[in-house]
Design a protein around this motif. Structure first.
Motif, mmCIF file in Angstrom:
data_model
loop_
_atom_site.group_PDB
_atom_site.id
_atom_site.type_symbol
_atom_site.label_atom_id
_atom_site.label_comp_id
_atom_site.label_asym_id
_atom_site.label_seq_id
_atom_site.Cartn_x
_atom_site.Cartn_y
_atom_site.Cartn_z
ATOM 1 N N SER A 118 67.432 14.392 29.100
ATOM 2 C CA SER A 118 66.929 13.223 29.819
ATOM 3 C C SER A 118 67.840 12.018 29.602
ATOM 4 C CB SER A 118 65.510 12.943 29.337
ATOM 5 O OG SER A 118 64.984 11.829 29.984
ATOM 6 N N ALA A 119 68.298 11.808 28.363
ATOM 7 C CA ALA A 119 69.191 10.684 28.059
ATOM 8 C C ALA A 119 70.514 10.822 28.810
ATOM 9 C CB ALA A 119 69.432 10.612 26.557
ATOM 10 N N GLN A 120 70.924 12.074 29.030
ATOM 11 C CA GLN A 120 72.176 12.307 29.770
ATOM 12 C C GLN A 120 71.930 12.351 31.273
ATOM 13 O OE1 GLN A 120 74.211 15.730 28.206
ATOM 14 N NE2 GLN A 120 74.516 14.804 26.192
ATOM 15 N N MET A 121 70.700 12.121 31.682
ATOM 16 C CA MET A 121 70.316 12.125 33.100
ATOM 17 C C MET A 121 70.789 13.387 33.807
ATOM 18 S SD MET A 121 70.509 8.113 34.118
ATOM 19 C CE MET A 121 72.203 7.857 33.694
ATOM 20 N N LEU A 122 70.638 14.536 33.098
ATOM 21 C CA LEU A 122 71.006 15.813 33.702
ATOM 22 C C LEU A 122 70.031 16.181 34.806
ATOM 23 C CD1 LEU A 122 71.950 18.330 30.877
ATOM 24 C CD2 LEU A 122 73.403 16.765 32.169
ATOM 25 N N ASP A 123 70.565 16.796 35.854
ATOM 26 C CA ASP A 123 69.686 17.413 36.857
ATOM 27 C C ASP A 123 68.777 18.414 36.155
ATOM 28 O OD1 ASP A 123 70.745 16.104 38.946
ATOM 29 O OD2 ASP A 123 71.875 17.792 39.772
ATOM 30 N N GLY A 124 67.530 18.410 36.509
ATOM 31 C CA GLY A 124 66.637 19.442 35.988
ATOM 32 C C GLY A 124 66.261 19.259 34.542
ATOM 33 N N SER A 125 66.468 18.071 33.978
ATOM 34 C CA SER A 125 66.159 17.905 32.555
ATOM 35 C C SER A 125 64.673 18.111 32.289
ATOM 36 C CB SER A 125 66.603 16.525 32.076
ATOM 37 O OG SER A 125 65.906 15.524 32.775
ATOM 38 N N GLN A 126 63.843 17.911 33.328
ATOM 39 C CA GLN A 126 62.394 18.124 33.137
ATOM 40 C C GLN A 126 62.067 19.590 32.877
ATOM 41 O OE1 GLN A 126 63.902 17.675 35.953
ATOM 42 N NE2 GLN A 126 63.091 19.196 37.376
ATOM 43 N N LEU A 127 63.017 20.493 33.167
ATOM 44 C CA LEU A 127 62.784 21.917 32.919
ATOM 45 C C LEU A 127 62.584 22.222 31.438
ATOM 46 C CD1 LEU A 127 65.359 23.598 35.277
ATOM 47 C CD2 LEU A 127 62.869 23.782 35.385
ATOM 48 N N PHE A 128 63.116 21.342 30.594
ATOM 49 C CA PHE A 128 62.967 21.581 29.149
ATOM 50 C C PHE A 128 61.660 21.003 28.613
ATOM 51 C CE2 PHE A 128 67.687 21.400 29.732
ATOM 52 C CZ PHE A 128 67.896 22.751 29.566
ATOM 53 N N ASN A 129 61.001 20.217 29.453
ATOM 54 C CA ASN A 129 59.723 19.639 29.050
ATOM 55 C C ASN A 129 58.588 20.513 29.573
ATOM 56 O OD1 ASN A 129 58.368 17.715 27.666
ATOM 57 N ND2 ASN A 129 59.167 15.999 28.861
ATOM 58 N N GLN A 130 58.639 21.779 29.239
ATOM 59 C CA GLN A 130 57.729 22.788 29.774
ATOM 60 C C GLN A 130 57.206 23.640 28.628
ATOM 61 O OE1 GLN A 130 57.171 23.737 33.127
ATOM 62 N NE2 GLN A 130 58.420 22.127 34.038
ATOM 63 N N PRO A 131 55.999 24.184 28.803
ATOM 64 C CA PRO A 131 55.430 25.046 27.758
ATOM 65 C C PRO A 131 55.919 26.486 27.810
ATOM 66 C CG PRO A 131 53.831 24.719 29.496
ATOM 67 C CD PRO A 131 55.045 23.907 29.880
ATOM 68 N N THR A 132 56.743 26.832 28.819
ATOM 69 C CA THR A 132 57.339 28.170 28.885
ATOM 70 C C THR A 132 58.755 28.049 29.430
ATOM 71 O OG1 THR A 132 56.786 28.733 31.186
ATOM 72 C CG2 THR A 132 55.083 29.162 29.535
ATOM 73 N N LEU A 133 59.521 29.125 29.248
ATOM 74 C CA LEU A 133 60.881 29.167 29.793
ATOM 75 C C LEU A 133 60.919 29.596 31.259
ATOM 76 C CD1 LEU A 133 62.761 30.879 26.814
ATOM 77 C CD2 LEU A 133 63.272 28.611 27.741
ATOM 78 N N ASN A 134 59.773 29.894 31.861
ATOM 79 C CA ASN A 134 59.792 30.527 33.185
ATOM 80 C C ASN A 134 60.559 29.736 34.240
ATOM 81 O OD1 ASN A 134 57.563 31.727 31.612
ATOM 82 N ND2 ASN A 134 57.321 33.011 33.421
ATOM 83 N N ALA A 135 60.341 28.423 34.295
ATOM 84 C CA ALA A 135 61.022 27.635 35.330
ATOM 85 C C ALA A 135 62.539 27.681 35.120
ATOM 86 C CB ALA A 135 60.527 26.192 35.322
#
Lengths: 400, 400
Positions: free
Chosen positions: B47-64
């Motif tokens: 998120s600090a690096q403003m990466l595309d898709g950084s919200q994918l790591f804020n998930q309760p599973t790896l599925n996304a």
């Protein structure tokens, strides 16, 4: 009984009110209740009445509704019954009656785990004779427990989905080695599927008496089967590719509540079963019709099934396995004693040796372009017909 | 190699960087990458690096994340490698290094379908001898196709989950009828699990060569097995309750990319396999260690497995069955030729007839309170150790 016009012989009278997921044009999929030739678009009706949880109907699957549990299922059913019976609701409901011919029905729920049982004594005996001609058709465990296995949840498909003929390995008994190619013995299995709503806790079995607390309702199931793939692969770990290419289910989930007056006692179980399988021993009294290219070829009766659906659930969880919302377990092929009550073509054609005539053509297994439609209905004590609708599929050629 | 302090012999060096889901105190579960005794809390770093898709790591599973597919997996890996190798990233990453001892690791992904294969010739031969002593141990299909079956996805549990001893039916050969009770032959199976990221289309097989496009990585699997339940139930439809009570997996998913230099050619397949099973014939070179109450009792080698993971995927989809993000397929028990390389206790104790000594006590099958921990690692060509971490579980008494 209802202010809505119903066609004669409709499967979906005012005592049934099954739920399903429909798509109307480009709109988002959502939940409807079938009544006659229409469905009630439930989200706007519930929303206008400011019902708690009305957003549950604005969903692409029934899973959130199923997870609510039995008291909510009953309250919803009472609400639906009032909507269709009480003339006062006409103004609120009529604008949201959608002709069923105008919509596409989707898979009604996201399938969590799929289990397939083998609960018909007639079917298990027939298959035993065909697959293992040199030994006793029923294996020693069969009358002690409802034999079952896990199927592929990800290939449970909506009624109407084309079934691509599967390819794979098969080895005729006379050949030395297997060959690869499209299945030559593509078959159906007429089954009833039970849809779990309320989850259970890992490590805690679900008792026979808790069946109606966990299972919301039923669907028609066609468990497409490639008999040549299955015969070669199935020892020692059971069916796999012979089944996993597709399983079709009907779009309307009929509640156990709607079927509660349409049950029959289970056939006598001898030898007696272990205590964890004793209790609620009844079957839904459903008759199926199998139409092959439009011709009625079989009418399997559910009433003769040896194991009850409550016993299946108790057995599958007796080791502490948990169930989840969206679990589907199916009965296994429903076959009656009479030849025209057999629920698979391998039985109807006795392993392909006794072809049957369909619209003047000889058939053993399915040919490309063939279409199979299974319907089913129960008759409640008052004589009302509770229909399950239909599950249909057409065979597309193998991918080359 | 990295600016992060690493303990000697860590499974999680700078070439590994497996992903998992952690919970820190009361915070929402999210995704981390393991490095030494720490994990990198990826969501705030991305998120600090403003990466595309950084919200994918804020998930309760790896599925996304898994669903993104191979190019995104590679880009993520390159980003992670840069984070841990490039001293310039220290200021950005160091505040988000969390000691692994401070977190609880959760199930890393939501399991879609779970398939279990039977790919070790040694194991299949051993089990054939033990379950069917009067016939050939390997059945005729075994060297023509990777035999497998579907397991229960809903009871795949996180490492560390207690395993409640399952109850069910068992019938000793000498008894006339089955009895009900807790399993007396509770066992483990050491397996490697393959995690599908990219889905495939229903009706379209996944070729052997497309393995790395669909499979993201691997986990350790302990496929707990109740041998007495299994022996009674498994004909003709395969294992069901003997397996479905629990399957434990390790929390860290190690990518195929991290393992790409740690492979060995497949043992020779004779007879030759059909064309759809020809192609990418290599195995990850992983060695497992099985610790029973802390004592090392076996070191199964993956390198001897007869069927490759790419062949398993090609076979399970050759009939057109689709795969989904979150599908897990496991190798089946990994057993080597030497006695101390057997991957189950039924093999180590030869059906219970040859007890082994664990901390001075005789053991055949698992007793209540016993704990089993399986670890595994691969050695890459440069000598770097790519560890899989561990999967562990303790036996809780049966529910009475």
């Amino acid at each position: 009984m209802t202010w809505i016009d119903l066609p004669d012989g409709t499967p979906f009278g005012p005592d049934n009110l099954p739920l399903g997921v429909f798509r109307l044009g480009d709109e988002e999929p959502r939940i409807g209740a079938a009544i006659g030739d229409h469905l009630i678009d439930l989200a706007p009706v519930a929303s206008a009445q400011m019902l708690d949880g009305s957003q549950l109907f604005n969903q692409p699957t029934l899973n959130a509704f199923l997870a609510l549990g039995r008291p909510a299922w009953k309250a919803t059913r009472e609400w639906l019954i009032d909507l269709v019976r009480n003339e006062n609701n006409r103004d609120a409901v009529e604008p949201h009656l959608v002709p069923r011919s105008a919509v596409t029905m989707l898979l009604p729920f996201e399938v969590a785990d799929y289990v397939d049982f083998y609960a018909s004594e007639v079917h298990a005996t027939n298959l035993g004779r065909l697959f293992r001609p040199d030994s006793e058709p029923l294996l020693p465990n069969w009358k002690h427990l409802p034999v079952g296995y896990h199927g592929r949840a990800g290939t449970v498909v909506a009624s109407g989905t084309d079934i691509v003929r599967p390819s794979g390995q098969r080895k005729p008994p006379t050949a030395d080695t297997p060959t690869y190619g499209p299945s030559q013995r593509l078959d159906i299995e007429v089954e009833l599927g039970f849809v779990v709503g309320t989850p259970s806790k890992l490590g805690t079995p679900v008792s026979v008496d808790a069946f109606e607390d966990h299972v919301y309702g039923v669907v028609l199931v066609n468990d497409w089967s490639a008999r040549d793939l299955q015969a070669w692969e199935y020892v020692p770990l059971g069916p796999f590719l012979g089944k996993s290419f597709a399983t079709s289910i009907s779009p309307w989930v009929v509640s156990l509540e709607a079927l509660k007056d349409a049950t029959v006692p289970l056939p006598r179980q001898d030898p007696p079963v272990l205590p964890y399988l004793q209790g609620d021993l009844k079957n839904p009294d459903i008759t199926f019709e199998v139409h092959w290219n439009g011709q009625l070829v079989s009418t399997p009766p559910y009433s003769e099934m040896y194991w009850s659906p409550a016993q299946m659930l108790a057995h599958l969880s007796v080791n502490g396995a948990s169930v989840r919302t969206g679990d589907l377990y199916a009965s296994g092929t429903v076959s009656g004693n009479a030849k025209d009550q057999r629920g698979s073509f391998i039985e109807l054609s006795w392993g392909g040796r006794e072809p049957i005539t369909v619209n003047g053509e000889e058939r053993t297994f399915l040919q490309d372009g063939d279409e199979v439609t299974i319907t089913g209905w129960a008759t409640a004590s008052g004589g009302a017909r509770i229909g399950l609708g239909e599950v249909t599929g057409r065979i597309a050629p193998a991918v080359s």
